[in-house]
Design an enzyme around this catalytic site. Structure first.
Site, PDB file in Angstrom:
ATOM      1  N   GLU A  87      -0.755   0.792 -15.543  1.00 32.41           N
ATOM      2  CA  GLU A  87      -0.691   1.273 -13.838  1.00 32.41           C
ATOM      3  C   GLU A  87       0.327   0.289 -13.447  1.00 32.41           C
ATOM      4  O   GLU A  87       0.275  -0.018 -12.316  1.00 32.41           O
ATOM      5  CB  GLU A  87      -1.996   1.170 -13.157  1.00 32.41           C
ATOM      6  CG  GLU A  87      -2.946   2.105 -13.806  1.00 32.41           C
ATOM      7  CD  GLU A  87      -2.774   3.419 -13.704  1.00 32.41           C
ATOM      8  OE1 GLU A  87      -1.537   3.718 -13.158  1.00 32.41           O
ATOM      9  OE2 GLU A  87      -3.473   4.289 -14.342  1.00 32.41           O
ATOM     10  N   GLN A  89       3.063   0.634 -12.126  1.00 36.62           N
ATOM     11  CA  GLN A  89       3.833   1.328 -10.795  1.00 36.62           C
ATOM     12  C   GLN A  89       3.341   0.604  -9.684  1.00 36.62           C
ATOM     13  O   GLN A  89       3.970   0.671  -8.552  1.00 36.62           O
ATOM     14  CB  GLN A  89       3.585   2.898 -11.007  1.00 36.62           C
ATOM     15  CG  GLN A  89       2.393   3.242 -10.403  1.00 36.62           C
ATOM     16  CD  GLN A  89       1.561   3.488 -11.682  1.00 36.62           C
ATOM     17  OE1 GLN A  89       1.893   3.188 -12.603  1.00 36.62           O
ATOM     18  NE2 GLN A  89       0.323   3.923 -11.534  1.00 36.62           N
TER      19      GLN A  89
END
Length: 201
Positions: A87, A89
């Protein structure tokens, strides 16, 4: 020579599974992996990373204000053979720079798995920085219900319609997001089509 890798894909492309399999492959060769994720991702519990196919592992959580480089230097230097980030991002751009600092200064590969764009097809800040400075970028492919390659992470509301406005980060899985090709995504908005989420009757 170690590299900073960005491995991105739409939702449902098995990014977390690939991250956990990569971790397993290192550990099978008696190498230590530092597995981390941003604190924004708490769907599976604070210290658990779990894939949709059932793989899971304990993970260290990174807050937005944390200095990843310093944390690595203090707790992982000399014993760690690879860093895996899920994850990615949700990381801050400066934290992506810190990850590249680990690559450059310690010659340790850093593999980042995550989304490239949000539900409005706009880059997440962390993903944007990875697109700018990653040494290697790889797309993990998945398909739209029509059979074309999925590139859009469409957010679906309770009535089955594509959401086009709202906060960039709203956690969810198959209960609120679906990977679509751009054509189906734009047609769904224009024609106000009801979208059936996977796993729902």
């Amino acid at each position: 020579m170690a590299k900073l890798y960005f491995k991105y894909g739409a939702m449902g492309s098995s990014k977390t599974a690939q991250a956990l399999i990569t971790k397993y492959n290192y550990e099978e060769n008696d190498m230590k992996v530092w597995l981390i994720k941003p604190s924004a991702d708490i769907r599976d519990g604070t210290h658990t990373l779990r894939s949709r196919i059932g793989l899971q592992a304990e993970v260290e959580v990174i807050a937005p204000e944390a200095d990843i480089y310093e944390r690595f230097r203090q707790s992982q230097q000399g014993t760690c053979h690879a860093v895996i980030v899920d994850e990615c991002q949700f990381l801050m751009p400066e934290q992506i720079d810190q990850l590249h600092g680990i690559v450059d200064d310690f010659d340790i590969p850093v593999m980042c798995f995550g989304l490239r764009t949000d539900f409005q097809t706009k880059l997440f800040p962390g993903s944007m920085r990875l697109m700018e400075i990653a040494d290697a970028i790889q797309e993990i492919k998945t398909i739209c219900d029509c059979g074309a390659k999925a590139t859009v992470n469409a957010r679906i509301d309770a009535d089955g319609y594509i959401v086009t406005q709202g906060a960039q980060v709203v956690l969810g899985g198959n209960d609120s997001y679906i990977a679509m090709c751009h054509r189906c995504y734009t047609r769904g908005i224009r024609e106000r089509r009801k979208i059936k989420l996977h796993g729902k009757g």
